[in-house]
Design an enzyme around this catalytic site. Structure first.
Site, PDB file in Angstrom:
ATOM      1  N   GLY A  43      34.458  27.416  46.196  1.00  0.00           N
ATOM      2  CA  GLY A  43      35.233  26.186  46.061  1.00  0.00           C
ATOM      3  C   GLY A  43      35.731  25.558  47.347  1.00  0.00           C
ATOM      4  O   GLY A  43      35.937  24.344  47.413  1.00  0.00           O
ATOM      5  N   GLU A  98      41.227  27.644  51.673  1.00  0.00           N
ATOM      6  CA  GLU A  98      41.092  27.768  50.216  1.00  0.00           C
ATOM      7  C   GLU A  98      41.035  26.390  49.554  1.00  0.00           C
ATOM      8  O   GLU A  98      41.535  25.407  50.095  1.00  0.00           O
ATOM      9  CB  GLU A  98      42.289  28.548  49.649  1.00  0.00           C
ATOM     10  CG  GLU A  98      41.980  29.995  49.292  1.00  0.00           C
ATOM     11  CD  GLU A  98      41.075  30.151  48.072  1.00  0.00           C
ATOM     12  OE1 GLU A  98      40.293  29.225  47.734  1.00  0.00           O
ATOM     13  OE2 GLU A  98      41.137  31.208  47.440  1.00  0.00           O
ATOM     14  N   ASP A  99      40.426  26.350  48.382  1.00  0.00           N
ATOM     15  CA  ASP A  99      40.425  25.101  47.606  1.00  0.00           C
ATOM     16  C   ASP A  99      41.757  24.904  46.896  1.00  0.00           C
ATOM     17  O   ASP A  99      42.363  23.853  46.958  1.00  0.00           O
ATOM     18  CB  ASP A  99      39.257  25.073  46.597  1.00  0.00           C
ATOM     19  CG  ASP A  99      39.151  26.339  45.746  1.00  0.00           C
ATOM     20  OD1 ASP A  99      39.989  27.261  45.896  1.00  0.00           O
ATOM     21  OD2 ASP A  99      38.218  26.415  44.929  1.00  0.00           O
ATOM     22  N   ASP A 102      46.467  29.190  42.856  1.00  0.00           N
ATOM     23  CA  ASP A 102      46.991  29.088  41.492  1.00  0.00           C
ATOM     24  C   ASP A 102      47.921  30.290  41.266  1.00  0.00           C
ATOM     25  O   ASP A 102      49.090  30.237  41.620  1.00  0.00           O
ATOM     26  CB  ASP A 102      45.804  29.054  40.529  1.00  0.00           C
ATOM     27  CG  ASP A 102      46.213  28.894  39.074  1.00  0.00           C
ATOM     28  OD1 ASP A 102      47.399  28.652  38.801  1.00  0.00           O
ATOM     29  OD2 ASP A 102      45.331  29.007  38.195  1.00  0.00           O
ATOM     30  N   LYS A 130      49.158  25.009  43.421  1.00  0.00           N
ATOM     31  CA  LYS A 130      49.639  24.904  42.038  1.00  0.00           C
ATOM     32  C   LYS A 130      50.763  25.927  41.853  1.00  0.00           C
ATOM     33  O   LYS A 130      50.557  26.991  41.255  1.00  0.00           O
ATOM     34  CB  LYS A 130      48.459  25.225  41.106  1.00  0.00           C
ATOM     35  CG  LYS A 130      48.532  24.627  39.715  1.00  0.00           C
ATOM     36  CD  LYS A 130      47.467  25.250  38.817  1.00  0.00           C
ATOM     37  CE  LYS A 130      46.179  24.483  38.754  1.00  0.00           C
ATOM     38  NZ  LYS A 130      45.218  25.068  37.781  1.00  0.00           N
ATOM     39  N   PHE A 153      44.207  22.229  34.517  1.00  0.00           N
ATOM     40  CA  PHE A 153      42.914  22.649  35.045  1.00  0.00           C
ATOM     41  C   PHE A 153      42.203  21.454  35.685  1.00  0.00           C
ATOM     42  O   PHE A 153      41.924  20.451  35.032  1.00  0.00           O
ATOM     43  CB  PHE A 153      42.042  23.267  33.957  1.00  0.00           C
ATOM     44  CG  PHE A 153      40.839  23.950  34.547  1.00  0.00           C
ATOM     45  CD1 PHE A 153      40.967  25.186  35.164  1.00  0.00           C
ATOM     46  CD2 PHE A 153      39.603  23.334  34.522  1.00  0.00           C
ATOM     47  CE1 PHE A 153      39.871  25.803  35.756  1.00  0.00           C
ATOM     48  CE2 PHE A 153      38.499  23.952  35.102  1.00  0.00           C
ATOM     49  CZ  PHE A 153      38.631  25.179  35.716  1.00  0.00           C
ATOM     50  N   ASP A 160      35.363  23.857  40.222  1.00  0.00           N
ATOM     51  CA  ASP A 160      34.347  23.759  39.175  1.00  0.00           C
ATOM     52  C   ASP A 160      34.919  24.059  37.804  1.00  0.00           C
ATOM     53  O   ASP A 160      35.952  24.702  37.648  1.00  0.00           O
ATOM     54  CB  ASP A 160      33.225  24.761  39.442  1.00  0.00           C
ATOM     55  CG  ASP A 160      33.673  26.206  39.185  1.00  0.00           C
ATOM     56  OD1 ASP A 160      34.653  26.645  39.812  1.00  0.00           O
ATOM     57  OD2 ASP A 160      33.062  26.868  38.324  1.00  0.00           O
ATOM     58  N   ARG A 166      31.706  20.512  41.209  1.00  0.00           N
ATOM     59  CA  ARG A 166      32.184  20.787  42.570  1.00  0.00           C
ATOM     60  C   ARG A 166      31.887  19.626  43.503  1.00  0.00           C
ATOM     61  O   ARG A 166      32.594  19.414  44.485  1.00  0.00           O
ATOM     62  CB  ARG A 166      31.492  22.029  43.144  1.00  0.00           C
ATOM     63  CG  ARG A 166      31.853  23.330  42.461  1.00  0.00           C
ATOM     64  CD  ARG A 166      31.354  24.478  43.318  1.00  0.00           C
ATOM     65  NE  ARG A 166      31.290  25.741  42.613  1.00  0.00           N
ATOM     66  CZ  ARG A 166      32.316  26.572  42.440  1.00  0.00           C
ATOM     67  NH1 ARG A 166      33.502  26.246  42.908  1.00  0.00           N
ATOM     68  NH2 ARG A 166      32.166  27.715  41.810  1.00  0.00           N
TER      69      ARG A 166
HETATM   70  P1  IMP Z   1      44.247  32.359  42.003  1.00  0.00           P
HETATM   71  O1  IMP Z   1      43.753  33.702  42.426  1.00  0.00           O
HETATM   72  O2  IMP Z   1      44.772  32.363  40.615  1.00  0.00           O
HETATM   73  O3  IMP Z   1      45.213  31.741  42.986  1.00  0.00           O
HETATM   74  O4  IMP Z   1      43.019  31.432  41.892  1.00  0.00           O
HETATM   75  C1  IMP Z   1      42.357  31.009  42.964  1.00  0.00           C
HETATM   76  C2  IMP Z   1      40.980  30.514  42.572  1.00  0.00           C
HETATM   77  O5  IMP Z   1      40.874  30.173  41.176  1.00  0.00           O
HETATM   78  C3  IMP Z   1      40.693  29.256  43.322  1.00  0.00           C
HETATM   79  O6  IMP Z   1      40.129  29.533  44.574  1.00  0.00           O
HETATM   80  C4  IMP Z   1      39.751  28.530  42.388  1.00  0.00           C
HETATM   81  O7  IMP Z   1      38.442  28.911  42.636  1.00  0.00           O
HETATM   82  C5  IMP Z   1      40.159  28.982  41.006  1.00  0.00           C
HETATM   83  N1  IMP Z   1      41.022  27.970  40.340  1.00  0.00           N
HETATM   84  C6  IMP Z   1      42.360  27.983  40.204  1.00  0.00           C
HETATM   85  N2  IMP Z   1      42.820  26.891  39.561  1.00  0.00           N
HETATM   86  C7  IMP Z   1      41.724  26.133  39.306  1.00  0.00           C
HETATM   87  C8  IMP Z   1      41.538  24.847  38.663  1.00  0.00           C
HETATM   88  O8  IMP Z   1      42.473  24.143  38.229  1.00  0.00           O
HETATM   89  N3  IMP Z   1      40.249  24.414  38.576  1.00  0.00           N
HETATM   90  C9  IMP Z   1      39.195  25.131  39.044  1.00  0.00           C
HETATM   91  N4  IMP Z   1      39.324  26.322  39.662  1.00  0.00           N
HETATM   92  C10 IMP Z   1      40.582  26.828  39.778  1.00  0.00           C
HETATM   93 MG    MG Z   2      38.114  29.951  44.824  1.00  0.00          MG
END
Ligand code: IMP
Ligand code: MG
Length: 181
Positions: A43, A98-99, A102, A130, A153, A160, A166
């Site tokens: 991402g 990072e993208d 979350d 987020k 989301f 994606d 993407r």
């Molecule tokens: P985390 O480990 O929960 O912080 O998630 C990180 C990864 O989850 C990101 O690098 C994204 O690839 C994916 N992700 C989190 N939220 C979203 C979203 O709203 N849309 C798409 N991918 C997400």
């Molecule tokens: Mg990711």
């Protein structure tokens, strides 16, 4: 593909001008350093490219794939290393790209890994943050963040749904009908 989008949250021009602001900050902070930029696949590649080309800093670039999403819209909670770095990070200044952050579990996993490998310093740039999704066990945060986003989301600009969207140059929300397909 564009027809699947219900609403655009951040347009291409909003994204690009915000990245230019972040690039200025990073330039100041890394003026006398040569960071290894670590782009988190898949991402973060759009953000990484757009950020790097605006950065007048000596950097090297490496990729890592750490995954906790398996095709759905909710994180599984587990994080695993899918593809490792080529470089040795020992003694290096690291800038993670990072993208989106979350739950923060991906980032926590990465920061812990790089610390264990002896990185000298670690900073984090993320296009989207987020905070409402954050896991309470997570202690790491971004040093540079493009936009703070609601707990929805999102797709586009690297993000994606089931592997698609993407390549949208903006960030948006899908029409609910797309999920029921
Ligand atoms: P985390 O480990 O929960 O912080 O998630 C990180 C990864 O989850 C990101 O690098 C994204 O690839 C994916 N992700 C989190 N939220 C979203 C979203 O709203 N849309 C798409 N991918 C997400
Ligand atoms: Mg990711």
């Amino acid at each position: 593909m564009n027809n699947d989008i219900e609403r655009v949250l951040y347009s291409e021009s909003q994204i690009q001008s915000r990245i230019a602001e972040i690039a200025k900050q990073i330039e100041n902070d890394y003026a006398d350093k040569q960071p290894v930029v670590i782009s988190v696949l898949t991402g973060a590649i759009l953000f990484t490219v757009d950020l790097l080309e605006k950065l007048d800093v000596y950097t090297t670039l490496d990729f890592i794939d750490v995954s906790s999403y398996f095709g759905g819209t909710e994180s599984s909670g587990r994080v695993e290393l899918v593809r490792d770095l080529k470089s040795d990070v020992k003694g290096k200044d690291i800038l993670i790209c990072e993208d989106i952050i979350d739950s923060g579990r991906t980032l926590q996993f990465l920061v812990d890994l790089l610390k264990k490998r002896g990185a000298k310093s670690i900073k984090v740039a993320t296009m989207l943050d987020k905070p409402d999704g954050r896991d309470e066990a997570v202690t790491v945060e971004a040093d540079y963040a493009g936009f703070t986003v609601p707990n929805e989301f999102l797709v586009g600009y690297g993000l994606d749904y089931d592997g698609f969207y993407r390549n949208l140059p903006y960030v948006g929300i899908l029409k609910p009908a797309v999920y029921s397909k």
